[in-house]
Write an enzyme that holds these catalytic residues in place. Structure first.
Site, PDB file in Angstrom:
ATOM      1  N   ASP A 133     -32.376   0.009  43.023  1.00  0.00           N
ATOM      2  CA  ASP A 133     -32.352   1.443  43.296  1.00  0.00           C
ATOM      3  C   ASP A 133     -33.559   1.827  44.126  1.00  0.00           C
ATOM      4  OD1 ASP A 133     -34.487   1.541  41.592  1.00  0.00           O
ATOM      5  OD2 ASP A 133     -33.465   2.650  40.003  1.00  0.00           O
ATOM      6  N   ILE A 134     -33.566   3.070  44.551  1.00  0.00           N
ATOM      7  CA  ILE A 134     -34.644   3.591  45.388  1.00  0.00           C
ATOM      8  C   ILE A 134     -35.810   3.988  44.474  1.00  0.00           C
ATOM      9  CG2 ILE A 134     -35.287   5.388  47.037  1.00  0.00           C
ATOM     10  CD1 ILE A 134     -32.288   5.548  47.787  1.00  0.00           C
ATOM     11  N   ASN A 173     -36.221  14.155  45.522  1.00  0.00           N
ATOM     12  CA  ASN A 173     -35.401  15.341  45.265  1.00  0.00           C
ATOM     13  C   ASN A 173     -36.251  16.523  44.825  1.00  0.00           C
ATOM     14  OD1 ASN A 173     -32.843  14.386  45.919  1.00  0.00           O
ATOM     15  ND2 ASN A 173     -32.514  13.476  43.900  1.00  0.00           N
ATOM     16  N   HIS A 189     -32.459  18.382  47.276  1.00  0.00           N
ATOM     17  CA  HIS A 189     -31.338  17.434  47.215  1.00  0.00           C
ATOM     18  C   HIS A 189     -30.750  17.119  48.590  1.00  0.00           C
ATOM     19  CE1 HIS A 189     -31.013  17.002  42.867  1.00  0.00           C
ATOM     20  NE2 HIS A 189     -31.329  18.291  42.784  1.00  0.00           N
ATOM     21  N   ASP A 244     -30.022  13.429  49.881  1.00  0.00           N
ATOM     22  CA  ASP A 244     -28.782  12.925  50.499  1.00  0.00           C
ATOM     23  C   ASP A 244     -29.065  12.183  51.796  1.00  0.00           C
ATOM     24  OD1 ASP A 244     -27.330  13.957  48.433  1.00  0.00           O
ATOM     25  OD2 ASP A 244     -26.639  15.747  49.528  1.00  0.00           O
ATOM     26  N   ARG A 282     -24.059  -7.481  56.526  1.00  0.00           N
ATOM     27  CA  ARG A 282     -23.051  -8.033  57.442  1.00  0.00           C
ATOM     28  C   ARG A 282     -23.109  -9.559  57.436  1.00  0.00           C
ATOM     29  NH1 ARG A 282     -23.571  -5.449  63.272  1.00  0.00           N
ATOM     30  NH2 ARG A 282     -25.644  -6.332  62.951  1.00  0.00           N
ATOM     31  N   GLU A 312     -28.744   6.696  42.792  1.00  0.00           N
ATOM     32  CA  GLU A 312     -29.489   5.962  43.812  1.00  0.00           C
ATOM     33  C   GLU A 312     -29.420   4.461  43.593  1.00  0.00           C
ATOM     34  OE1 GLU A 312     -32.626   6.817  40.616  1.00  0.00           O
ATOM     35  OE2 GLU A 312     -30.747   7.664  41.339  1.00  0.00           O
TER      36      GLU A 312
END
Length: 437
Positions: free
Chosen positions: A306-307, A314, A319, A323, A338, A349
């Site tokens: 997660d971040i 936030n 918020h 986003d 890829r 997150e």
């Protein structure tokens, strides 16, 4: 040879296309044959009339003088000038030999010279003409053509012309005829190639129509099957390229179906904010990866991360900024994955990265590279704000203490927690987690 399967739609198309073609072909063929037969009859009539005139001119040149009759005690002679026509077959036989046409000379209604023979091979002289012919030609002194006249039990295609005495009275007739069977055979032989060609053209058109209709129905069937599979939830099925390359309405229908499939896939499988696989789709893909592992022994690894300090983002910037951060991080993860595997927005997150056919040491190497890259970049928000974002991941490899999906996700989550407790901005592998535990 592949059997042609006629569906209801196929049958309808064939009926709609073939029946008009067949009916039109039959109508045109019958009309053309009748017109051609009528033309042939007319040509035969004109030919007999011309031959009759030619014979009369020849007789006039050979035997000058008028037609008349001379009676003796034994017989009546039909004369042309000084020449008796009774029994004179030289001219008549030579004409028949060349043209195949029968010729008769009548005095009144009695045959006096003829090329006609009975079944015994005898010339039918001394016999009378059909009463209808006597009435039409001899009595009315007029030319007459008959498409079917009976002579000695045989039908003839015949032309009669009156012969006149010096005083202008009708004294006899000349008969020029061809067997009706011969004329009809000639007409049939002439019409037959036209009929054969017409039938061949109809068959060719029918085959082309069947081929085109079959292709059309098969294309519709492919689209129908494709749409049915989409309705069943198979959002990764591919539509046959033969449908997509068509330049007609069916091709456009197929391309629209593919666009619809993509939209549905995005709606059902993609996270609307980040464009990554949503959790529902991720769980489905992870299940397939696990099945490949159990059935074929294909190794895989899972990284859950997660971040770092996302709540602070936030709380500090709002918020909307959160986003933007999620979207930018997802872009980098998508680019990074890829050729390696697939990424899932697992929730909030949190992101789940799955590496099929990878081992722990390989995943550790590429994830360290990703962590370093994230650490060296910032994310812009409203141009003036630069946000430094780091991430922490826990990584596990299938097998051993992680025999199934739940244990792997739980294990990765536990490694992630260890990473959070030990400073963030890092990856935690199995070996590291065992040491920390």
């Amino acid at each position: 040879m592949k059997k042609l399967k006629v569906t209801k739609l196929h049958g309808t198309f064939l009926a709609m296309n073939l029946l008009p073609i067949i009916l039109m072909g039959l109508v045109i063929t019958l009309f053309s044959a009748n017109r051609f037969a009528a033309s042939m009859y007319h040509e035969a009539q004109a030919g007999l009339m011309d031959l009759c005139n030619t014979i009369q001119v020849t007789i006039d040149e050979l035997y000058p003088g008028a037609y008349h009759a001379e009676e003796t005690e034994d017989a009546i002679y039909f004369m042309k000038g000084d020449h008796a026509l009774n029994g004179d077959y030289k001219l008549l036989d030579s004409v028949k030999k060349v043209t195949g046409v029968d010729i008769t000379l009548f005095y009144q209604d009695i045959r006096v010279a003829t090329t006609l023979e009975n079944l015994k091979g005898e010339r039918v002289v001394g016999t009378q003409v059909n009463p209808v012919v006597k009435r039409d030609v001899l009595d009315k002194a007029d030319d007459m053509f008959y498409s079917s006249v009976m002579v000695e039990n045989e039908r003839y295609f015949a032309y009669y012309a009156p012969l006149f005495a010096e005083d202008g009275s009708c004294i006899g007739m000349i008969f020029v005829a061809k067997s009706s069977a011969d004329v009809e055979r000639l007409i049939r032989n002439s019409i037959m190639p036209m009929v054969v060609i017409a039938v061949l053209v109809m068959v060719l058109v029918a085959l082309v129509t069947i081929h085109y209709t079959t292709g059309l129905v098969n294309t519709i069937k492919k689209i129908e099957t494709y749409m049915a599979n989409i309705a069943k939830g198979h959002l990764h099925d591919a539509l046959d390229y033969e449908v997509l390359k068509r330049e007609d309405e069916l091709g456009e229908m197929g391309r629209n179906a593919v666009r619809m499939q993509k939209s549905l896939r995005e709606l059902v499988e993609e996270d609307t904010l980040t464009g990554l696989n949503n959790r529902r789709c991720g769980e489905k893909k992870l299940q397939q990866t696990y099945e490949d592992y159990t059935k074929r022994g294909i190794s895989y690894c899972v990284a859950l991360g997660d971040i770092d300090f996302f709540k602070r983002v936030n709380d500090t910037y709002g918020h909307d900024c959160g986003d933007v951060v999620l979207t930018e991080v997802a872009k980098r993860i998508k680019y990074f994955m890829r050729g390696k595997g697939y990424a899932v927005r697992w929730g909030g997150e949190e992101f789940l990265l799955v590496f099929p056919e990878f081992y722990m040491d390989e995943v550790e190497e590429v994830m360290n590279e990703f962590i370093r890259e994230m650490d060296t970049h910032t994310i812009s928000y409203k141009e003036k704000t630069q946000i430094h974002v780091t991430m922490t991941f826990g990584i596990v490899q299938a097998g051993g203490q992680f025999p199934d999906i739940d244990s792997m996700v739980s294990g990765a989550d536990r490694r992630l927690y260890i990473g959070k407790q030990n400073g963030r901005n890092r990856i935690v592998t199995d070996e590291q987690s065992e040491q920390d535990l």
